[in-house]
Design a protein around this motif. Sequence first.
Motif, PDB file in Angstrom:
ATOM      1  N   LEU A  37       0.793  -1.072   0.090  1.00 57.99           N
ATOM      2  CA  LEU A  37      -0.075  -0.205   0.129  1.00 57.99           C
ATOM      3  C   LEU A  37       1.000   1.114   0.190  1.00 57.99           C
ATOM      4  CD1 LEU A  37      -2.686  -1.071   2.602  1.00 57.99           C
ATOM      5  CD2 LEU A  37      -2.773  -1.372  -0.070  1.00 57.99           C
ATOM      6  N   VAL A  38       1.867   1.407  -0.285  1.00 58.82           N
ATOM      7  CA  VAL A  38       2.950   2.114  -0.253  1.00 58.82           C
ATOM      8  C   VAL A  38       3.717   2.818  -1.583  1.00 58.82           C
ATOM      9  CG1 VAL A  38       5.221   3.054   0.649  1.00 58.82           C
ATOM     10  CG2 VAL A  38       3.826   1.561   2.029  1.00 58.82           C
ATOM     11  N   LEU A  39       3.663   3.889  -2.042  1.00 59.78           N
ATOM     12  CA  LEU A  39       4.239   4.291  -3.368  1.00 59.78           C
ATOM     13  C   LEU A  39       5.411   5.478  -3.036  1.00 59.78           C
ATOM     14  CD1 LEU A  39       0.956   5.488  -5.399  1.00 59.78           C
ATOM     15  CD2 LEU A  39       2.617   3.177  -5.919  1.00 59.78           C
ATOM     16  N   PRO A  40       6.660   5.123  -3.588  1.00 61.06           N
ATOM     17  CA  PRO A  40       7.755   6.257  -3.605  1.00 61.06           C
ATOM     18  C   PRO A  40       7.314   7.445  -4.089  1.00 61.06           C
ATOM     19  CG  PRO A  40       8.375   3.976  -4.661  1.00 61.06           C
ATOM     20  CD  PRO A  40       6.903   3.797  -4.747  1.00 61.06           C
ATOM     21  N   LEU A  41       7.800   8.493  -3.574  1.00 62.03           N
ATOM     22  CA  LEU A  41       7.554   9.731  -3.968  1.00 62.03           C
ATOM     23  C   LEU A  41       8.998  10.166  -4.602  1.00 62.03           C
ATOM     24  CD1 LEU A  41       6.024  11.947  -0.927  1.00 62.03           C
ATOM     25  CD2 LEU A  41       5.181  11.656  -3.279  1.00 62.03           C
ATOM     26  N   PRO A  42       8.704  10.689  -6.103  1.00 59.84           N
ATOM     27  CA  PRO A  42      10.001  11.406  -6.663  1.00 59.84           C
ATOM     28  C   PRO A  42      10.484  12.531  -5.903  1.00 59.84           C
ATOM     29  CG  PRO A  42       7.930  11.979  -7.731  1.00 59.84           C
ATOM     30  CD  PRO A  42       7.480  11.293  -6.471  1.00 59.84           C
ATOM     31  N   ASP A  43      11.748  12.784  -6.435  1.00 61.18           N
ATOM     32  CA  ASP A  43      12.488  13.622  -5.749  1.00 61.18           C
ATOM     33  C   ASP A  43      11.926  15.339  -5.940  1.00 61.18           C
ATOM     34  OD1 ASP A  43      14.474  12.165  -4.539  1.00 61.18           O
ATOM     35  OD2 ASP A  43      15.762  11.990  -6.345  1.00 61.18           O
ATOM     36  N   SER A  44      11.197  15.322  -7.082  1.00 59.39           N
ATOM     37  CA  SER A  44      10.699  16.489  -7.725  1.00 59.39           C
ATOM     38  C   SER A  44       9.368  17.003  -6.585  1.00 59.39           C
ATOM     39  CB  SER A  44      10.081  16.544  -8.966  1.00 59.39           C
ATOM     40  OG  SER A  44       9.253  15.543  -9.109  1.00 59.39           O
ATOM     41  N   ILE A  45       8.900  15.905  -5.750  1.00 58.65           N
ATOM     42  CA  ILE A  45       7.953  16.530  -4.926  1.00 58.65           C
ATOM     43  C   ILE A  45       8.566  16.566  -3.608  1.00 58.65           C
ATOM     44  CG2 ILE A  45       5.845  15.925  -4.071  1.00 58.65           C
ATOM     45  CD1 ILE A  45       5.078  14.577  -6.565  1.00 58.65           C
ATOM     46  N   ALA A  46       9.086  17.607  -3.224  1.00 57.34           N
ATOM     47  CA  ALA A  46       9.724  17.870  -1.931  1.00 57.34           C
ATOM     48  C   ALA A  46       8.989  18.313  -0.762  1.00 57.34           C
ATOM     49  CB  ALA A  46      11.044  18.835  -2.124  1.00 57.34           C
ATOM     50  N   GLY A  47       7.768  18.957  -0.783  1.00 56.14           N
ATOM     51  CA  GLY A  47       7.072  19.632   0.034  1.00 56.14           C
ATOM     52  C   GLY A  47       6.116  18.672   0.520  1.00 56.14           C
TER      53      GLY A  47
END
Length: 331
Positions: A115-125
């Motif tokens: 149920l987990v998705l990685p966040l890309p570096d471009s979404i920092a906030g």
Amino acid sequence: MNQQSSDFTPDTTLMRAVRVTAPGAIRVEDLPLPEPGPGQVRIRVEGCGVCASNLEPWAGPDWMQFPTEPGGLGHEGWGRIDAAGEGVTGLAPGQRVVWLGQASYATHELVDAALVLPLPDSIAGPFPGEPFGCAMNVFLRSGIGPGDRVAIIGIGFIGAVVTRLAANVGAEVIAISRRDSSLALARQMGAARTVRMDDHHRIIAEVAELTAHRFCDVVVEAVGRQWPLDLAGEIVAEGGRLVIAGYHQDGPRQVNMQNWNWRGIDVINAHERNPQTCLRGIAEAIRAIEAGRLDPAPLLTHRFSLDALDRALDATRDKPDGLVKAWVACG
């Protein structure tokens, strides 16, 4: 994608979690830090959005049981993996993620890795992935396309996101909302017209005039109350689509079935319950943000500390001017 950093150190002591102890009351507790089991990850929660669905439990209806589980009601979290259990692949400590959970009003949460998705570096906030995924799924279910006349009733978080997505594909959006700040946000998100949500019959007449009496190909009801639902049925065009995106969980509704039947409309319940569909919506929202088609910043308007969750819930209920979505900083 964010991978484990060489200086990332997992926590080893305690976690803090909020429990709702009675209507309008919270308690912050220090608890032992849980260990992830097979297929689980432990996440150090950075923040969690506050959902309007929390407001009914917050008010203390007869069916509500207190206290809540530690961190309970929080389901819009984002953060960084702190530890991984046996058998987890593709995720690593230090990796920034979003997930589908139910206990994110806390500094840590155990979540099934599926149920987990990685966040890309471009979404920092801040990024409450679950509501962005909900809004994306509302848009996808609505079938909005180029040239459609679209009315969106209620410009809160969901309504604002759908306004932006609809405008992106070339739809002509009429945004209907009661607050000046909401109407201004709708224009910022690409609405072609805004209509104040005050008088039922005046709104119908104004939408009729704006559409040369053809009304709207798609109407998205994003308030979750009886009157907006009644209004939606009156301004959808013959053969059009009425999309229910509002949170209708407070009891039965009545609909003008004669009107719906005569107009020959399709009624779409845009709420998703399949976890994979929810995750797919979050992934689509992440892609929209990476492509510059959606900006989270104007939507996350009111920040609170974890021990001020009661104030965040009150603000979500009372909607001070300019509020779109409140969130709590957990870490």
